[in-house]
Scaffold this active site. Sequence first.
Site, short mmCIF file in Angstrom:
data_model
loop_
_atom_site.label_atom_id
_atom_site.label_comp_id
_atom_site.label_asym_id
_atom_site.label_seq_id
_atom_site.Cartn_x
_atom_site.Cartn_y
_atom_site.Cartn_z
N ARG A 79 0.88 -1.19 0.00
CA ARG A 79 0.00 0.00 0.00
C ARG A 79 0.91 1.22 0.00
O ARG A 79 1.65 1.45 0.97
CB ARG A 79 -0.91 -0.02 1.23
CG ARG A 79 -1.63 1.30 1.45
CD ARG A 79 -2.79 1.19 2.41
NE ARG A 79 -3.91 0.51 1.79
CZ ARG A 79 -5.16 0.52 2.25
NH1 ARG A 79 -5.44 1.19 3.35
NH2 ARG A 79 -6.12 -0.13 1.63
N HIS A 99 -6.96 0.91 -6.82
CA HIS A 99 -7.26 0.01 -5.70
C HIS A 99 -7.89 -1.27 -6.28
O HIS A 99 -9.07 -1.54 -6.06
CB HIS A 99 -8.19 0.70 -4.71
CG HIS A 99 -8.21 0.08 -3.33
ND1 HIS A 99 -7.43 -1.00 -2.97
CD2 HIS A 99 -8.93 0.41 -2.22
CE1 HIS A 99 -7.67 -1.31 -1.71
NE2 HIS A 99 -8.57 -0.47 -1.23
N ASP A 125 -17.04 6.92 -1.85
CA ASP A 125 -15.80 6.78 -1.07
C ASP A 125 -15.56 8.13 -0.38
O ASP A 125 -16.23 9.12 -0.68
CB ASP A 125 -14.65 6.40 -2.02
CG ASP A 125 -13.30 6.22 -1.31
OD1 ASP A 125 -13.30 6.00 -0.07
OD2 ASP A 125 -12.26 6.29 -1.98
N GLN A 185 -9.84 -3.92 -4.15
CA GLN A 185 -11.16 -3.45 -3.73
C GLN A 185 -12.18 -3.73 -4.84
O GLN A 185 -13.27 -4.24 -4.58
CB GLN A 185 -11.10 -1.95 -3.43
CG GLN A 185 -12.42 -1.37 -2.96
CD GLN A 185 -12.84 -1.93 -1.62
OE1 GLN A 185 -12.09 -1.88 -0.67
NE2 GLN A 185 -14.06 -2.45 -1.53
N CYS A 190 -16.32 1.40 -0.06
CA CYS A 190 -15.13 0.58 0.22
C CYS A 190 -14.78 0.59 1.71
O CYS A 190 -14.11 -0.32 2.18
CB CYS A 190 -13.95 1.08 -0.61
SG CYS A 190 -13.56 2.82 -0.31
N ARG A 239 -13.44 -8.84 0.62
CA ARG A 239 -12.01 -8.60 0.42
C ARG A 239 -11.22 -9.87 0.76
O ARG A 239 -10.27 -10.23 0.07
CB ARG A 239 -11.53 -7.44 1.33
CG ARG A 239 -12.08 -6.07 0.98
CD ARG A 239 -11.54 -5.54 -0.32
NE ARG A 239 -10.09 -5.49 -0.35
CZ ARG A 239 -9.35 -4.49 0.17
NH1 ARG A 239 -9.94 -3.44 0.70
NH2 ARG A 239 -8.03 -4.51 0.11
N1 NVA Z 1 -9.76 6.61 -1.49
C1 NVA Z 1 -9.43 6.12 -0.17
C2 NVA Z 1 -9.67 4.66 -0.09
C3 NVA Z 1 -9.39 4.03 1.24
C4 NVA Z 1 -9.61 2.56 1.24
C5 NVA Z 1 -8.01 6.50 0.16
O1 NVA Z 1 -7.15 6.41 -0.73
O2 NVA Z 1 -7.75 6.89 1.28
N1 CP Z 2 -11.25 -0.48 1.83
C1 CP Z 2 -9.98 -0.56 2.32
O1 CP Z 2 -9.00 -0.74 1.58
O2 CP Z 2 -9.92 -0.46 3.67
P1 CP Z 2 -8.60 -0.29 4.56
O3 CP Z 2 -8.05 1.09 4.28
O4 CP Z 2 -9.07 -0.45 5.96
O5 CP Z 2 -7.61 -1.34 4.17
#
Ligand code: NVA
Ligand code: CP
Length: 298
Positions: free
Chosen positions: A100, A126, A217, A129, A257, A285
């Site tokens: 990540r 993502h 989101d 997801q 998500c 997931r």
């Molecule tokens: N768009 C959000 C998704 C989190 C799962 C982010 O990047 O923080």
């Molecule tokens: N939806 C998602 O990726 O959640 P987290 O940020 O908790 O991993």
Amino acid sequence: MKHMISLIDWSADEVAEALRLAGEFKEKPLSKRGALDGKVLGMIFEKSSTRTRVSFEVATLRLGGHALFLSTRDIQLGRGETIADTARVLGRMCNGIMARVFEHEKLAALTASGLPVINGLSDLLHPCQALADALTIIEHKGSLEGRTLAYLGDGNNVAHSLINLGARSGLAVRVGTPERYGPDPAIVAAAREAGADVTVTHDPVEAVQGVDVVYTDTWASMGQEAEAQARAQVFAPFRIDEALFAKAAPDAIFMHCLPAHRGDEVTDAVIEHERSVVFDEAENRLHTEQAVLFMLMA
Ligand code: NVA
Ligand code: CP
């Protein structure tokens, strides 16, 4: 070497196979228990996570492997060791990498490990997801083909991967965002080139009218915390409340998500609605990631 860096890199058949396997794992979580016997997944996290971390850790365990949580708060990457050097070291000790990251390009750099690399969210995409979202839509709506999903809010990583899903499944995707917050035109163009039915609009009502799935989101993603207040004003017309949700099909489902910012992008009434499936989506997931791990690392 195969990776899961973007869903668009997978064929429609591979996406369908991942979803089939995910369904199998959902019914029989330990059916391929020895598949990752003695294998290790290195999980690099530059950002926080609940679902991604827990689902990959549990999925690896269910296949008989072991997952290492490597927060950049603790490993040398956070003190300036390069991604390439980190990759080469993990390549000597692990069997796969899930990461990540902020900059999407870091995922390509991790392939210097010689290992399969899985995108656990970047600023751009993502994909894991979207795979879980696909399983959730199939469970609740029967298919992706012939269905329409409206994504409202920021044209961000999650929106981009849903657009890519459209290119690999026949799900039509309508994206409704404020002006200047639309999805990356290159991603939209590539998806359309691959045959996806993608619409981009700045009108929230036009976006959700009659759709099967309403999706949103956060308005300020991880790394955009300083913009949160300004964004809250711009995005307010895109909040999914009961009135907006009611413009979708009468049997439409609500998806997110997570994590949700209740009262911002979605009201409590909608996220707690009987047609909200956000916790099925979160659970999926686990099953879809078990499928990805099996396909890339077994
Ligand atoms: N768009 C959000 C998704 C989190 C799962 C982010 O990047 O923080
Ligand atoms: N939806 C998602 O990726 O959640 P987290 O940020 O908790 O991993």
